[in-house]
Write a protein that holds these residues in place. Structure first.
Motif, mmCIF file in Angstrom:
data_model
loop_
_atom_site.group_PDB
_atom_site.id
_atom_site.type_symbol
_atom_site.label_atom_id
_atom_site.label_comp_id
_atom_site.label_asym_id
_atom_site.label_seq_id
_atom_site.Cartn_x
_atom_site.Cartn_y
_atom_site.Cartn_z
ATOM 1 N N LYS A 82 0.844 -1.186 0.000
ATOM 2 C CA LYS A 82 0.000 0.000 0.000
ATOM 3 C C LYS A 82 0.884 1.243 0.000
ATOM 4 C CE LYS A 82 -0.477 -0.152 5.043
ATOM 5 N NZ LYS A 82 -1.442 -0.233 6.175
ATOM 6 N N PRO A 83 0.344 2.395 -0.375
ATOM 7 C CA PRO A 83 1.172 3.604 -0.466
ATOM 8 C C PRO A 83 1.852 3.952 0.854
ATOM 9 C CG PRO A 83 -0.923 3.946 -1.563
ATOM 10 C CD PRO A 83 -1.034 2.631 -0.849
ATOM 11 N N ILE A 84 3.108 4.379 0.759
ATOM 12 C CA ILE A 84 3.877 4.825 1.918
ATOM 13 C C ILE A 84 4.515 6.170 1.574
ATOM 14 C CG2 ILE A 84 5.903 4.395 3.359
ATOM 15 C CD1 ILE A 84 5.399 1.448 3.127
ATOM 16 N N PHE A 85 4.279 7.170 2.423
ATOM 17 C CA PHE A 85 4.864 8.488 2.204
ATOM 18 C C PHE A 85 5.818 8.898 3.327
ATOM 19 C CE2 PHE A 85 0.874 8.570 -0.178
ATOM 20 C CZ PHE A 85 1.285 9.082 -1.399
ATOM 21 N N ASP A 86 5.642 8.320 4.521
ATOM 22 C CA ASP A 86 6.353 8.820 5.697
ATOM 23 C C ASP A 86 7.601 8.027 6.063
ATOM 24 O OD1 ASP A 86 5.063 6.541 6.471
ATOM 25 O OD2 ASP A 86 3.974 7.427 8.158
ATOM 26 N N ASP A 87 8.007 7.060 5.252
ATOM 27 C CA ASP A 87 9.242 6.340 5.539
ATOM 28 C C ASP A 87 10.431 7.275 5.327
ATOM 29 O OD1 ASP A 87 10.297 3.264 5.772
ATOM 30 O OD2 ASP A 87 11.659 4.492 4.576
ATOM 31 N N GLU A 88 11.437 7.182 6.170
ATOM 32 C CA GLU A 88 12.572 8.098 6.080
ATOM 33 C C GLU A 88 13.457 7.838 4.864
ATOM 34 O OE1 GLU A 88 15.155 7.739 9.397
ATOM 35 O OE2 GLU A 88 15.489 5.574 9.154
ATOM 36 N N ARG A 110 6.498 11.765 -7.761
ATOM 37 C CA ARG A 110 6.905 13.069 -7.242
ATOM 38 C C ARG A 110 5.797 13.896 -6.603
ATOM 39 N NH1 ARG A 110 9.177 12.502 -12.260
ATOM 40 N NH2 ARG A 110 7.790 14.008 -13.239
ATOM 41 N N SER A 111 4.542 13.509 -6.728
ATOM 42 C CA SER A 111 3.471 14.330 -6.162
ATOM 43 C C SER A 111 3.485 14.270 -4.637
ATOM 44 C CB SER A 111 2.111 13.857 -6.683
ATOM 45 O OG SER A 111 1.876 12.521 -6.293
ATOM 46 N N PRO A 112 3.169 15.383 -3.954
ATOM 47 C CA PRO A 112 3.150 15.391 -2.487
ATOM 48 C C PRO A 112 1.963 14.600 -1.948
ATOM 49 C CG PRO A 112 2.338 17.472 -3.340
ATOM 50 C CD PRO A 112 2.850 16.704 -4.528
ATOM 51 N N TRP A 118 -2.750 13.306 -2.886
ATOM 52 C CA TRP A 118 -3.523 12.067 -2.773
ATOM 53 C C TRP A 118 -4.587 12.170 -1.693
ATOM 54 C CZ3 TRP A 118 -3.279 9.286 -6.804
ATOM 55 C CH2 TRP A 118 -2.117 9.284 -7.576
ATOM 56 N N THR A 119 -4.322 12.956 -0.656
ATOM 57 C CA THR A 119 -5.331 13.164 0.382
ATOM 58 C C THR A 119 -6.554 13.862 -0.198
ATOM 59 O OG1 THR A 119 -3.618 13.321 2.087
ATOM 60 C CG2 THR A 119 -5.790 14.233 2.620
ATOM 61 N N ILE A 148 -6.610 20.976 -9.709
ATOM 62 C CA ILE A 148 -5.703 20.084 -8.993
ATOM 63 C C ILE A 148 -4.740 19.434 -9.975
ATOM 64 C CG2 ILE A 148 -5.515 18.077 -7.492
ATOM 65 C CD1 ILE A 148 -8.373 18.557 -6.624
ATOM 66 N N THR A 149 -3.453 19.550 -9.715
ATOM 67 C CA THR A 149 -2.430 18.786 -10.414
ATOM 68 C C THR A 149 -1.554 18.179 -9.327
ATOM 69 O OG1 THR A 149 -0.623 20.383 -10.547
ATOM 70 C CG2 THR A 149 -2.423 20.635 -12.139
ATOM 71 N N PRO A 150 -0.657 17.261 -9.699
ATOM 72 C CA PRO A 150 0.238 16.725 -8.672
ATOM 73 C C PRO A 150 1.113 17.782 -8.013
ATOM 74 C CG PRO A 150 0.190 15.270 -10.558
ATOM 75 C CD PRO A 150 -0.568 16.510 -10.948
#
Length: 302
Positions: A181-187, A233-235, A239-240, A284-286
């Motif tokens: 599943k998507p992960i954004f907060d991994d260091e 590259r999108s923040p 996605w939120t 809305i764009t990425p």
């Protein structure tokens, strides 16, 4: 034929690895010809004929249904020929410009990979370019050639937040292999998986007044998608917003039928809120989220 025994015994190579040349489409020319020996018109015609030969060379291998934009950079042709050298279940790995993920000429390659291959990973590095001497943003692409066409698979988009030499190790690779599943907060990295069906659904053109029938995905015209901007590259906020607004946001091209907006301002990722479409447009764009009151016309986006 070189390496004839490889193709006779195994049907191709186990592994194809490459770093194809970075040559923009307007500079593609016969490598053994010298521009100084020709007039401008003659050189233009020579380049045109050479590009037509490149396109035909791909169709000779994969059939006439292959779509290749004449604006394709040279490395795109290397994809088709490199993949043709693989045996079934062979592995292909290229490091090359990331432009095909987002520009128009990349649509044909995206479609080919989704419908004929099994792309496994597309890897980016958000911290450091792979080649200091080259002013090109690159990605690493890992692909398998299946025995037969696959109904579905998952393509994993991975963006590393640190230089490869600092982060590529067995532990990180195992972690990437385990997640689904998507992960954004991994260091160390961000991760976004997408299935073949999802990517086709987002990239096909659905005829007006027709609903998307998933069984027709293979047969609908594929017009491309912004794989790099969206999945690498999108923040996270992009996605939120898209997730929370998925039942409230409508593509702007649907709005054109209701209000008077110049078509030149329509972009693929413009949306509006159906509950307040008489007062605002949400674009809305990425990379951007902007709100415009009507009848203000939003400026063009990069």
């Amino acid at each position: 034929m070189d390496f004839a025994e490889v193709f006779y015994q195994k049907g191709g190579f186990d592994i194809v690895i490459g770093n194809p040349p970075y040559v923009r489409q307007e500079l593609i020319a016969p490598p053994l010809e010298n521009q100084e020996n020709y007039s401008d018109d003659e050189w233009r015609e020579i380049k045109k004929q050479y590009k037509e030969k490149l396109i035909q060379s791909v169709k000779n291998v994969w059939g006439n249904n292959i779509k290749i934009d004449k604006k394709s950079d040279l490395y795109v042709y290397f994809y088709y020929h490199g993949l043709s050298l693989l045996r079934p279940e062979g592995v292909f790995c290229f490091i090359n410009s990331n432009s095909w993920l987002d520009v128009g000429y990349g649509a044909g390659l995206q479609e080919f990979l989704l419908k004929n291959m099994k792309p496994v990973f597309i890897i980016d590095n958000l911290k450091k370019r792979s080649f200091k001497q080259s002013d090109v943003n690159t990605v690493i692409v890992l692909i398998k050639r299946p025995f037969e066409k696959l109904n579905d698979f998952t393509l994993k988009f991975v963006s590393f937040k640190k230089p490869f030499e600092e982060v590529l190790n067995a532990e990180v690779i195992k972690k990437i292999e385990r997640v689904d599943k998507p992960i954004f907060d991994d260091e160390d990295f961000r991760f976004y998986p997408k299935t073949k069906k999802e990517l086709l659904e987002e990239g096909v053109e659905v005829p007006e007044k027709d609903e998307l029938i998933k069984s027709d995905l293979e047969h609908l015209p594929y017009i491309g998608n912004k794989w790099g901007r969206k999945y690498l590259r999108s923040p996270e906020i992009y996605w939120t917003v898209m997730k929370k607004g998925r039942h409230k946001l409508v593509k702007l091209r649907e709005l054109i039928k209701r209000i008077n907006i110049k078509k030149s301002f329509i972009r693929k990722y413009f949306f509006f809120n159906t509950n307040s479409c008489k007062s605002i447009i949400i674009c809305i764009t990425p990379y951007h989220i902007r709100i415009f009151p009507l009848p203000h016309i939003p400026p063009s986006f990069p």
